[in-house]
Design a protein around this motif. Structure first.
Motif, mmCIF file in Angstrom:
data_model
loop_
_atom_site.group_PDB
_atom_site.id
_atom_site.type_symbol
_atom_site.label_atom_id
_atom_site.label_comp_id
_atom_site.label_asym_id
_atom_site.label_seq_id
_atom_site.Cartn_x
_atom_site.Cartn_y
_atom_site.Cartn_z
ATOM 1 N N HIS A 122 10.377 49.338 -1.541
ATOM 2 C CA HIS A 122 9.183 49.642 -0.757
ATOM 3 C C HIS A 122 8.220 48.470 -0.677
ATOM 4 C CE1 HIS A 122 5.027 51.136 -0.275
ATOM 5 N NE2 HIS A 122 5.562 51.993 0.565
ATOM 6 N N ASP A 123 7.871 47.886 -1.818
ATOM 7 C CA ASP A 123 6.850 46.834 -1.842
ATOM 8 C C ASP A 123 7.265 45.611 -1.027
ATOM 9 O OD1 ASP A 123 5.515 48.543 -3.458
ATOM 10 O OD2 ASP A 123 5.582 47.317 -5.262
ATOM 11 N N ILE A 124 8.533 45.202 -1.177
ATOM 12 C CA ILE A 124 9.022 44.028 -0.440
ATOM 13 C C ILE A 124 9.004 44.300 1.065
ATOM 14 C CG2 ILE A 124 11.025 42.548 -0.030
ATOM 15 C CD1 ILE A 124 11.788 42.992 -2.969
ATOM 16 N N ILE A 125 9.476 45.480 1.464
ATOM 17 C CA ILE A 125 9.529 45.838 2.888
ATOM 18 C C ILE A 125 8.124 45.868 3.483
ATOM 19 C CG2 ILE A 125 10.181 47.624 4.551
ATOM 20 C CD1 ILE A 125 12.512 46.126 3.201
ATOM 21 N N VAL A 126 7.180 46.444 2.756
ATOM 22 C CA VAL A 126 5.794 46.521 3.245
ATOM 23 C C VAL A 126 5.221 45.129 3.460
ATOM 24 C CG1 VAL A 126 3.428 47.128 2.562
ATOM 25 C CG2 VAL A 126 5.264 48.800 2.308
ATOM 26 N N ARG A 127 5.473 44.214 2.528
ATOM 27 C CA ARG A 127 4.934 42.850 2.655
ATOM 28 C C ARG A 127 5.550 42.107 3.836
ATOM 29 N NH1 ARG A 127 5.356 43.272 -3.187
ATOM 30 N NH2 ARG A 127 3.251 43.343 -4.100
ATOM 31 N N ILE A 128 6.873 42.226 3.993
ATOM 32 C CA ILE A 128 7.547 41.520 5.092
ATOM 33 C C ILE A 128 7.098 42.081 6.442
ATOM 34 C CG2 ILE A 128 9.773 41.074 6.191
ATOM 35 C CD1 ILE A 128 11.016 41.079 3.382
ATOM 36 N N ALA A 129 7.147 43.408 6.572
ATOM 37 C CA ALA A 129 6.742 44.043 7.830
ATOM 38 C C ALA A 129 5.274 43.761 8.121
ATOM 39 C CB ALA A 129 6.988 45.553 7.764
ATOM 40 N N GLY A 130 4.446 43.780 7.076
ATOM 41 C CA GLY A 130 3.022 43.519 7.255
ATOM 42 C C GLY A 130 2.734 42.112 7.731
ATOM 43 N N ALA A 131 3.450 41.129 7.185
ATOM 44 C CA ALA A 131 3.242 39.736 7.589
ATOM 45 C C ALA A 131 3.586 39.533 9.061
ATOM 46 C CB ALA A 131 4.091 38.807 6.714
ATOM 47 N N PHE A 132 4.759 40.039 9.471
ATOM 48 C CA PHE A 132 5.133 39.945 10.884
ATOM 49 C C PHE A 132 4.163 40.723 11.765
ATOM 50 C CE2 PHE A 132 9.594 38.969 9.395
ATOM 51 C CZ PHE A 132 9.662 37.716 9.996
ATOM 52 N N GLY A 133 3.731 41.892 11.268
ATOM 53 C CA GLY A 133 2.821 42.733 12.040
ATOM 54 C C GLY A 133 1.489 42.060 12.304
ATOM 55 N N VAL A 134 0.937 41.411 11.294
ATOM 56 C CA VAL A 134 -0.349 40.729 11.475
ATOM 57 C C VAL A 134 -0.233 39.627 12.529
ATOM 58 C CG1 VAL A 134 -2.010 39.184 10.358
ATOM 59 C CG2 VAL A 134 -1.279 41.268 9.199
ATOM 60 N N ILE A 135 0.863 38.875 12.493
ATOM 61 C CA ILE A 135 1.076 37.826 13.504
ATOM 62 C C ILE A 135 1.129 38.443 14.897
ATOM 63 C CG2 ILE A 135 2.694 36.087 14.348
ATOM 64 C CD1 ILE A 135 3.562 35.674 11.410
ATOM 65 N N ALA A 136 1.869 39.558 15.014
ATOM 66 C CA ALA A 136 1.994 40.220 16.315
ATOM 67 C C ALA A 136 0.657 40.742 16.811
ATOM 68 C CB ALA A 136 3.006 41.368 16.210
ATOM 69 N N PHE A 137 -0.115 41.367 15.926
ATOM 70 C CA PHE A 137 -1.391 41.952 16.334
ATOM 71 C C PHE A 137 -2.402 40.885 16.732
ATOM 72 C CE2 PHE A 137 -0.177 45.444 13.147
ATOM 73 C CZ PHE A 137 0.615 46.065 14.091
ATOM 74 N N ILE A 138 -2.429 39.792 15.967
ATOM 75 C CA ILE A 138 -3.370 38.708 16.290
ATOM 76 C C ILE A 138 -3.013 38.066 17.618
ATOM 77 C CG2 ILE A 138 -4.157 36.412 15.600
ATOM 78 C CD1 ILE A 138 -4.020 37.345 12.693
ATOM 79 N N SER A 139 -1.727 37.764 17.830
ATOM 80 C CA SER A 139 -1.324 37.141 19.091
ATOM 81 C C SER A 139 -1.542 38.079 20.268
ATOM 82 C CB SER A 139 0.143 36.700 19.014
ATOM 83 O OG SER A 139 0.981 37.778 18.654
ATOM 84 N N CYS A 140 -1.336 39.379 20.063
ATOM 85 C CA CYS A 140 -1.604 40.355 21.120
ATOM 86 C C CYS A 140 -3.097 40.409 21.420
ATOM 87 C CB CYS A 140 -1.103 41.735 20.704
ATOM 88 S SG CYS A 140 -1.382 43.017 21.937
ATOM 89 N N SER A 141 -3.919 40.405 20.387
ATOM 90 C CA SER A 141 -5.375 40.449 20.580
ATOM 91 C C SER A 141 -5.861 39.229 21.354
ATOM 92 C CB SER A 141 -6.081 40.529 19.221
ATOM 93 O OG SER A 141 -5.765 41.740 18.571
ATOM 94 N N ILE A 142 -5.260 38.068 21.094
ATOM 95 C CA ILE A 142 -5.623 36.851 21.826
ATOM 96 C C ILE A 142 -5.358 37.037 23.319
ATOM 97 C CG2 ILE A 142 -4.982 34.431 22.214
ATOM 98 C CD1 ILE A 142 -4.471 34.242 19.171
ATOM 99 N N GLU A 143 -4.196 37.606 23.644
ATOM 100 C CA GLU A 143 -3.850 37.824 25.053
ATOM 101 C C GLU A 143 -4.774 38.857 25.697
ATOM 102 O OE1 GLU A 143 -1.556 36.013 26.833
ATOM 103 O OE2 GLU A 143 -1.644 34.858 24.977
#
Length: 212
Positions: A122-143
């Motif tokens: 659980h912990d590893i999956i949450v960290r990996i998914a969270g890291a990719f998710g933050v990148i996606a959300f920030i880049s989407c917010s920029i657009e």
């Protein structure tokens, strides 16, 4: 006909989120009981259980988790719905650029990591998914900001902020007793934001000169 077909991914995205909510409610009703704070409690507690508790093979009270199959189905529909959104989202923006590719790839990477929650680590999956998710959300917010979609932009920033609060509490343990409730609020915010993006895409397909 072309316009109708172009809306199919949007319908999949919306239906996926709706079915997720339906099956997760059923899963919560089927959960045998127990939380990390109160191992002997009966059923699923909005205040004390995490959403991921529904995915475990055994409930925290030791019983076989009869909610798990419903939670896995719910998670599958959620992933399918958001997957359709990330695949289609660059079409919301008329001018294409590299940042949209970053948004799309990181969003898909985050999503494709999430199903592994059903298999442990659980912990590893949450960290990996969270890291990719933050990148996606920030880049989407920029657009969103660049294209003048202020409400979606501000709502996206709110989602990122609440997500980071979740992560801070999760890693530090501060206010950890509040985390189950904060987690559910975060889920509601994100699903609302995703639905907002779905509807923006739908309106885009309705534009007479839209080239999707």
């Amino acid at each position: 006909m072309t316009n109708l077909l172009s809306r199919v991914p949007i319908f999949i995205a919306l239906v996926g989120k709706g079915v997720f909510v339906f099956f997760y409610i059923i899963a919560a009703l089927k959960y045998p009981g127990g939380s990390w704070l109160f191992p002997d409690q009966e059923g699923f507690s909005f205040w004390h259980n995490y959403l991921c508790d529904l995915l475990d093979v055994y409930a925290i009270n030791g019983a076989i988790n009869s909610a798990r199959s419903f939670a896995i189905v719910a998670l599958g529909f959620l992933v399918a719905g958001i997957l359709a959104l990330w695949l289609y989202l660059p079409k919301l923006f008329k001018i294409k650029n590299f940042n949209q590719k970053v948004m799309q790839i990181s969003g898909l990477a985050s999503l494709l990591t999430i199903p592994f929650l059903a298999f442990g680590n659980h912990d590893i999956i949450v960290r990996i998914a969270g890291a990719f998710g933050v990148i996606a959300f920030i880049s989407c917010s920029i657009e969103l900001y660049k294209t003048g979609r202020k409400i979606l932009f501000l709502f996206g920033l709110l989602c990122i902020l609440v997500f980071l609060i979740n992560y801070y509490i999760y890693e530090t343990g501060l206010f950890i007793r509040s985390l189950p409730v904060i987690q559910k609020i975060t889920f509601v915010l994100f699903i609302t934001w995703f639905i907002g993006l779905d509807l923006a895409l739908y309106r885009r397909t309705m534009e007479p000169m839209a080239r999707l």
